[in-house]
Enzyme design. Structure first.
Site, PDB file in Angstrom:
ATOM      1  N   LYS A 582     -43.047 -11.001  -8.197  1.00 41.95           N
ATOM      2  CA  LYS A 582     -42.566  -9.627  -7.987  1.00 41.95           C
ATOM      3  C   LYS A 582     -41.908  -9.104  -9.269  1.00 41.95           C
ATOM      4  O   LYS A 582     -41.071  -9.780  -9.854  1.00 41.95           O
ATOM      5  CB  LYS A 582     -41.565  -9.621  -6.827  1.00 41.95           C
ATOM      6  CG  LYS A 582     -42.190 -10.097  -5.513  1.00 41.95           C
ATOM      7  CD  LYS A 582     -41.169 -10.272  -4.406  1.00 41.95           C
ATOM      8  CE  LYS A 582     -40.208 -11.389  -4.691  1.00 41.95           C
ATOM      9  NZ  LYS A 582     -39.307 -11.693  -3.572  1.00 41.95           N
ATOM     10  N   THR A 623     -30.589  -2.426  -2.231  1.00 41.31           N
ATOM     11  CA  THR A 623     -31.684  -3.382  -2.446  1.00 41.31           C
ATOM     12  C   THR A 623     -31.355  -4.768  -1.906  1.00 41.31           C
ATOM     13  O   THR A 623     -32.182  -5.675  -1.990  1.00 41.31           O
ATOM     14  CB  THR A 623     -31.997  -3.528  -3.945  1.00 41.31           C
ATOM     15  OG1 THR A 623     -30.772  -3.852  -4.601  1.00 41.31           O
ATOM     16  CG2 THR A 623     -32.590  -2.270  -4.518  1.00 41.31           C
ATOM     17  N   GLY A 625     -31.299  -7.884   0.019  1.00 41.00           N
ATOM     18  CA  GLY A 625     -32.182  -8.431   1.069  1.00 41.00           C
ATOM     19  C   GLY A 625     -33.646  -8.052   0.918  1.00 41.00           C
ATOM     20  O   GLY A 625     -34.454  -8.351   1.805  1.00 41.00           O
ATOM     21  N   THR A 626     -34.019  -7.418  -0.210  1.00 40.16           N
ATOM     22  CA  THR A 626     -35.430  -6.988  -0.322  1.00 40.16           C
ATOM     23  C   THR A 626     -36.385  -8.190  -0.373  1.00 40.16           C
ATOM     24  O   THR A 626     -37.472  -8.146   0.214  1.00 40.16           O
ATOM     25  CB  THR A 626     -35.677  -6.119  -1.578  1.00 40.16           C
ATOM     26  OG1 THR A 626     -34.974  -6.713  -2.649  1.00 40.16           O
ATOM     27  CG2 THR A 626     -35.222  -4.704  -1.392  1.00 40.16           C
ATOM     28  N   GLY A 627     -35.980  -9.253  -1.054  1.00 36.24           N
ATOM     29  CA  GLY A 627     -36.867 -10.430  -1.166  1.00 36.24           C
ATOM     30  C   GLY A 627     -37.115 -11.049   0.202  1.00 36.24           C
ATOM     31  O   GLY A 627     -38.268 -11.339   0.577  1.00 36.24           O
ATOM     32  N   CYS A 628     -36.023 -11.244   0.966  1.00 41.37           N
ATOM     33  CA  CYS A 628     -36.166 -11.831   2.313  1.00 41.37           C
ATOM     34  C   CYS A 628     -37.062 -10.938   3.151  1.00 41.37           C
ATOM     35  O   CYS A 628     -37.928 -11.404   3.892  1.00 41.37           O
ATOM     36  CB  CYS A 628     -34.813 -11.909   3.033  1.00 41.37           C
ATOM     37  SG  CYS A 628     -33.511 -12.650   2.060  1.00 41.37           S
TER      38      CYS A 628
END
Ligand SMILES: Cc1ncc(COP(=O)(O)OP(=O)(O)O)c(N)n1
Ligand SMILES: Cc1ncsc1CCOP(=O)(O)O
Length: 905
Positions: A582, A623, A625-628
């Protein structure tokens, strides 16, 4: 795939030993003495009742009585009802496109192949674009020419056969001659399409994906086929579709493509159809032809009957049933004991009439085919419920007697840490699963103490307690996908890897959480190594961001998209099927000060192809928590059965929507502000926009015109239904001169037809009419009710659309509470006097507002793609839907192009 049938004799029209004429009613048995299912009216008027019905109450009682008699009759005398007279069906054969599906899959299939070919054969984005455009142009030309030639052929055949000398009567030779002509046409066009090369360059999974896009199965049809299988009937799908795999993807695990003889299996739905040819898993552009035309269908069906006849242990009294919708189905329809014409269209009706083939409602089918008489009779219906009643009797269809079928739920097991602040970790994962249609179960690995200001500490859960949670879930509920997040120690990583193998988990998404967004470490030092060695080899998708990719690769530096590509290739070496690196960190690090024109590029690699997934950067502080969220959205999609590529695309769409609509949400005082995972259903404030219109709703927007309906001899409800069948998901009733009362009645009728099909109805100009009929919203122009007033009158729950010709009007519309902008006229149109803003004007409006824009004015199949590439999210269409002979075909062609544009955009 092996070709099942030789069609040599059929192609010539010569009498053939296995032709329908020589196989009449192979499965007919002796009469059992009961002729027709009674019509309700016959029973109501039965003089034996000897009563004169005066009141509505009495009439109602009599109707009930008639229905009960009918039910008893059905139950006693249905061929398959399980009574003393019961019979079995030997073979139940079903056509696919338009019979099992609500539309034709061809356009979707070719559009999907073209889009995929663009990516695989195109090279640079410009080359890719050019290839797609060129092929779409070829497709459009071919589709139009095919339809025109078919219309002309049918018209010609009908006039030729109807002007033949003598009294018109049924003659099998005439049927065969007509099928020969239709077959020549289909063979020619099949070859012509193949020769254009537009079927080249896609993978099997691209083709399968076409199945799920845009086309749906008729309600109840799978149930009918499933029950037939349970009864041990031979269930077959016989189709001229170009991809048996596409059909299989739509029918699910119970379907099979026979590699050898078609009688091999009776426990699966066997599919006999064509297949795109593949070389090294990529379509060559050719088609392996099995069922190319009407004659082939007749021949293959005859062979099915013969195979059934010679099947050991078959019931000699069993019947054959064929269900199909078009002229290509005529031979098997006639050869079957019962031929059922599904959803008969005008052309099919004209052809059957010309051939003197009688057609009756399915409810009038006798239980014994012999009672049909010598002349052929087909039965028509537009409902799979009717077919179910015909096959199984009405008792089998009464909801009260049916136990509720278990509803299968896509399940995701999340193995991750808890975030007390609610923005990331398990809390984000569960919300994401729900919003993406999956059921989230959890194994908590660590309790973190965190809020918007950062992580204060963590209490890791003992490994045996994590194991107990995983076992508790997987031994009972199971999981279609597992998603991992924070795994605090190498021991936990190894545990998860062991469990994934032990429970044979099919899809694993590994989000290699090593550091938090705020930069704090969430895992011991050796966790990266353990993920690399133990978990990545099992992963379907691994989703590192740039710092995580750097850490997994031993501290290397990634500064550019080229570096990301190299990292993706190296990470792939550790064994995952897909690596998604990402790129968000590259944008924010390099360009923190700039607020426009930035692009985030993620790199997706499957071991063969590098894909760049690009999108404009969203400048937001929310932003955390965007990865989870992205990883659990991918897991949810995989759990629902999506391919990894589609799962990633859909998950990105979800996170993008969430990021956009979460701007400005504040919980705590720190910098790590959360997302609103439920932004599609929850609106937390004025600055957080909850679009009441989902983007999907606007892709094909039908704007009605009663003058055109009059010209085409259609009622408004008929016209609206045709548009819906063509893919319209929102309809605007635009009536400039209709008296109010008539407008209200008409709007209620259209709403009643549209709502059950999930289609929104908005009213042009007339807020009063919209409120009176509780429509879904209103569309206003610049000279109508001001948008702000319309919004106040309508309230927040209704759709408000506003027309705009300029950027200023569009921006004001958004400020005033519009849900979308209708921009146009984009192209010249004769439907309304309007200045033309062109694609440039459209592009400017699209980039100026954050609400969706639909293009209106002169939009048709040949320019729809260009409007979407200019930035709009759908097209509003009047004449291309309502002033055409076949609104369904026109709608579908336009929608396929809009979908294509949206995918590419
Ligand atoms: C979707 C959509 N966009 C624009 C218009 C045009 O509306 P308006 O400017 O009010 O013009 P009339 O439709 O009233 O002629 C529209 N109707 N729908
Ligand atoms: C209502 C309207 N507003 C701008 S152009 C137009 C008419 C669009 O009609 P068509 O789709 O037939 O060009």
């Amino acid at each position: 795939m092996k070709r099942l049938v030789s069609s040599a004799l059929r192609g010539t029209g010569a009498p053939c030993p296995l032709s329908v004429a020589s196989l009449p009613r192979l499965f007919s048995g002796p009469s059992v003495g009961v002729c027709f299912w009674p019509r309700r009216s016959a029973v109501v008027n039965d003089p034996a009742h000897g009563r004169h019905w005066r009141t509505a109450g009495q009439l109602w009682k009599q109707c009930r009585c008639a229905v009960e008699l009918e039910v008893r009759h059905f139950s006693d005398h249905q061929p398959a009802s399980g009574t003393a007279h019961a019979r079995n069906i030997g073979v139940l054969v079903v056509d696919f496109d338009n019979t099992l599906t609500t539309g034709d899959t061809t356009v979707n299939l070719i559009a999907a192949v073209i889009a995929a070919a663009g990516q695989r054969l195109g090279g640079t984005p410009e080359e890719e674009d050019r290839l797609v455009q060129e092929r779409m142009q070829v497709l459009r030309g071919a589709a139009e020419a095919y339809q025109a030639a078919l219309d002309a052929l049918i018209e010609d055949l009908i006039s030729q056969f109807s002007t033949a000398k003598g009294k018109p009567e049924f003659d099998m030779g005439t049927v065969r001659n007509m099928c020969v002509k239709l077959s020549e046409h289909d063979r020619y066009w099949c070859q012509r399409t193949i020769d254009t090369g537009i079927l080249k360059g896609a993978r099997r999974e691209d083709v399968e994906e076409a199945a799920v896009r845009g086309v749906t199965l008729w309600e109840g049809c799978l149930d009918v086929l499933g029950r037939a299988r349970q009864k041990g009937w031979g269930v077959r799908v016989l189709s001229q579709n170009w991809s048996a795999h596409l059909i299989k993807s739509m029918l699910g695990d119970d379907a099979a493509i026979p590699e050898g003889k078609a009688d091999a299996a009776r426990d699966a739905i066997l599919i006999t159809s064509n297949e795109l040819a593949y070389e090294s898993e990529i379509t060559t552009g050719d088609v392996t032809r099995v069922v190319e035309c009407a004659d082939d269908k007749g021949q293959v069906f005859d062979n099915m009957l013969l195979e059934e006849m010679s099947r050991e242990g078959r019931d000699p009294h069993s019947l054959s049933v064929y269900i199909g919708d078009g002229p290509g189905d005529i031979l098997p329809l006639l050869a079957a004991d019962f031929g059922i014409v599904f959803n008969k269209n005008k052309t099919m009706g004209d052809i059957l009439r010309t051939l003197c083939i009688e057609i009756k409602p399915l409810t009038e089918a006798p239980m014994d085919p012999k009672l049909q008489g010598d002349m052929p009779v087909l039965y028509e219906t537009a409902s799979w419920h009717d077919i179910s009643v015909f096959l199984y009797g009405p008792g089998m269809n009464m909801p009260a007697q049916e136990p509720d079928p278990p509803i299968s739920v896509p399940r995701v097991l999340i193995v991750a840490g808890s975030d007390s602040g609610g923005g990331a970790g398990i809390q984000a994962d569960i919300k994401t699963c729900l919003m993406n249609g999956a059921f989230g179960c959890v194994a908590v690995t660590s309790l973190t103490f965190q809020n918007t200001q950062g992580i204060e500490g963590a209490h890791n859960v003992p490994t045996d307690a994590i194991e107990a949670q995983i076992d508790a879930v997987l031994s009972d509920i199971g999981a279609n996908a597992v998603k991992t997040g924070m795994l605090p120690t190498a021991e936990v990583v190894e545990l998860v890897a062991r469990k994934v193998a032990e429970y044979k988990i099919e899809s694993l998404v590994v989000d290699p959480v090593l550091v938090s967004t705020s930069g704090q470490s969430l895992a011991e030092n050796d966790v990266g190594g353990a993920i690399r060695e133990a978990l990545m080899p099992l992963a379907t998708v691994v989703t590192p961001n740039v710092p995580e990719a750097e850490a997994l690769l031993g501290g290397r530096t990634i500064r550019s998209v080229d570096d990301m590509e190299v990292a993706a290739r190296e990470l792939h070496e550790f064994g995952p099927k897909y690596v998604l690196v990402k790129g968000g960190h590259l944008v924010s690090n390099a360009q923190k000060s700039s607020h426009s024109g930035l692009e985030v590029v993620d790199v997706l690699y499957d071991g063969n192809t590098i894909l760049h997934l690009r999108q404009p950067a969203i400048m937001t502080g929310n932003t955390h928590g965007t990865g989870c969220t992205l990883a659990s959205a991918i897991a949810s999609e995989l759990a629902k059965g999506a391919s990894p590529c589609t799962a990633v695309e859909n998950a990105k769409e979800y996170i993008t929507d969430v990021l956009k609509s979460s701007k400005g949400i504040r919980t705590g005082r720190g910098a790590q502000q959360p997302l609103n995972h439920g932004s599609a259903i929850v609106d937390w404030g004025a600055q957080v926009r909850k679009p009441s219109v989902q983007l999907r709703d606007l892709r094909l927007y039908a704007v009605t015109d009663s003058r055109m309906n009059r010209k085409r001899n259609r009622s408004m409800t008929e016209a609206a239904s045709l548009a819906i069948s063509g893919g319209a998901s929102i309809i605007q009733l635009r009536e400039k001169a209709m008296p109010t009362q008539e407008f209200v009645t008409m709007a209620r009728d259209v709403l009643a037809a549209a709502r059950p099909r999930g289609v929104k109805v908005v009213i042009n100009d007339r807020v009063d009419v919209a409120l009176a009929v509780d429509a879904d919203g209103v569309h206003v122009g610049q000279e109508d009710m001001p948008a702000a007033d319309a919004r106040r009158l309508l309230g927040k729950g209704k759709v408000l659309g506003v027309s705009a010709k300029t950027v200023e009007q569009a921006v004001k519309a958004e400020e005033d509470g519009a849900d979308y902008v209708g921009a146009g006229a984009v192209f010249p149109t004769s439907t309304k006097e309007s200045s033309v803003i062109g694609l440039e004007g459209l592009r400017d409006i699209c980039s100026a507002v954050s609400i969706p824009v639909v293009a209106i004015g002169g939009v048709a199949a040949d320019n729809a793609l260009s409007t979407v590439l200019a930035g709009c999210k759908g097209v509003a269409v009047v004449s291309s839907l309502f002033d055409v002979g076949d609104p369904q075909a026109s709608g579908r062609a336009i929608l396929a192009l809009v979908n294509l544009g949206l995918e590419k955009g």
